[in-house]
Design an enzyme around this catalytic site. Structure first.
Site, PDB file in Angstrom:
ATOM      1  N   HIS A  93     -18.822  -6.933  53.034  1.00 44.81           N
ATOM      2  CA  HIS A  93     -18.277  -6.708  51.698  1.00 44.81           C
ATOM      3  C   HIS A  93     -19.284  -7.155  50.646  1.00 44.81           C
ATOM      4  CE1 HIS A  93     -17.048 -10.667  53.207  1.00 44.81           C
ATOM      5  NE2 HIS A  93     -17.188 -11.108  51.963  1.00 44.81           N
ATOM      6  N   HIS A  95     -19.615  -8.817  46.880  1.00 41.73           N
ATOM      7  CA  HIS A  95     -18.934  -9.544  45.801  1.00 41.73           C
ATOM      8  C   HIS A  95     -19.495  -9.024  44.472  1.00 41.73           C
ATOM      9  CE1 HIS A  95     -17.399 -13.070  48.236  1.00 41.73           C
ATOM     10  NE2 HIS A  95     -18.374 -12.685  49.035  1.00 41.73           N
TER      11      HIS A  95
HETATM   12  P1  5GP Z   1     -17.573 -14.375  52.431  1.00 41.95           P
HETATM   13  O1  5GP Z   1     -17.131 -13.835  53.766  1.00 41.95           O
HETATM   14  O2  5GP Z   1     -18.404 -13.383  51.662  1.00 41.95           O
HETATM   15  O3  5GP Z   1     -18.260 -15.705  52.570  1.00 41.95           O
HETATM   16  O4  5GP Z   1     -16.278 -14.663  51.554  1.00 41.95           O
HETATM   17  C1  5GP Z   1     -15.090 -13.964  51.743  1.00 41.95           C
HETATM   18  C2  5GP Z   1     -14.348 -13.850  50.421  1.00 41.95           C
HETATM   19  O5  5GP Z   1     -13.100 -13.229  50.685  1.00 41.95           O
HETATM   20  C3  5GP Z   1     -14.043 -15.185  49.736  1.00 41.95           C
HETATM   21  O6  5GP Z   1     -14.529 -15.162  48.392  1.00 41.95           O
HETATM   22  C4  5GP Z   1     -12.527 -15.299  49.787  1.00 41.95           C
HETATM   23  O7  5GP Z   1     -11.972 -15.887  48.631  1.00 41.95           O
HETATM   24  C5  5GP Z   1     -12.082 -13.855  49.955  1.00 41.95           C
HETATM   25  N1  5GP Z   1     -10.860 -13.695  50.719  1.00 41.95           N
HETATM   26  C6  5GP Z   1     -10.592 -14.271  51.926  1.00 41.95           C
HETATM   27  N2  5GP Z   1      -9.366 -13.919  52.354  1.00 41.95           N
HETATM   28  C7  5GP Z   1      -8.849 -13.103  51.383  1.00 41.95           C
HETATM   29  C8  5GP Z   1      -7.609 -12.424  51.258  1.00 41.95           C
HETATM   30  O8  5GP Z   1      -6.723 -12.485  52.114  1.00 41.95           O
HETATM   31  N3  5GP Z   1      -7.426 -11.681  50.141  1.00 41.95           N
HETATM   32  C9  5GP Z   1      -8.392 -11.578  49.174  1.00 41.95           C
HETATM   33  N4  5GP Z   1      -8.112 -10.803  48.107  1.00 41.95           N
HETATM   34  N5  5GP Z   1      -9.571 -12.203  49.266  1.00 41.95           N
HETATM   35  C10 5GP Z   1      -9.794 -12.968  50.359  1.00 41.95           C
END
Ligand code: 5GP
Length: 131
Positions: A93, A95
């Site tokens: 994903h 950001h």
């Molecule tokens: P990364 O994998 O890039 O380190 O972070 C994953 C991102 O997904 C985090 O910023 C976290 O807040 C977000 N995230 C994790 N679980 C959920 C969810 O169930 N719903 C949403 N909308 N965001 C999520």
């Protein structure tokens, strides 16, 4: 097992949705580092963003570009910052984070917010209006 993002895409887990097409999906991060922090997710589930087929990978950025343009119009910020991390959720994903200062793109857990549902709805509506 389907990732949490695939569950969101399939409607099994609720989200504040921004946009969707056949291949990609965008929704507000549940713990934004800044208001309007959005995640852009490919519907095909792969852990590592650079593992996608080049055409599909390019399409992801094209989709993200549209979302970022809408965020920039909708929210008070200088520009939209980009990060690809993926250490928490093993489903690639992007950001997209509205920025005013360099330090606004700080993913330290202590910097993450939890906004009231009404405010998340309001932010999502503002961005969607600019799409
Ligand atoms: P990364 O994998 O890039 O380190 O972070 C994953 C991102 O997904 C985090 O910023 C976290 O807040 C977000 N995230 C994790 N679980 C959920 C969810 O169930 N719903 C949403 N909308 N965001 C999520």
């Amino acid at each position: 097992m389907a990732s949490i993002f695939s569950k969101i895409i399939n409607g099994e887990i609720p989200c504040y949705k921004i946009a969707e097409n056949e291949d990609y999906f965008a929704f507000l991060d549940i713990n934004p580092v800044q208001k309007g922090h959005t995640l852009v997710v490919p519907k095909i589930e792969k852990d590592y963003i650079f593992d996608y087929d080049p055409e599909y990978y390019a399409g992801l950025w094209k989709f993200a570009q549209k979302i970022a343009a809408a965020q920039k119009k909708a929210l008070p910020c200088k520009r939209i910052g980009i990060a690809v991390i993926g250490l928490e959720v093993p489903h690639a994903h992007i950001h997209l984070v509205p920025l005013t200062n360099e330090g606004d793109l700080d993913f330290d857990a202590s910097k993450k917010k939890t906004l009231p549902a009404e405010e998340m709805v309001e932010i999502a509506e503002k961005i969607k209006k600019e799409l």
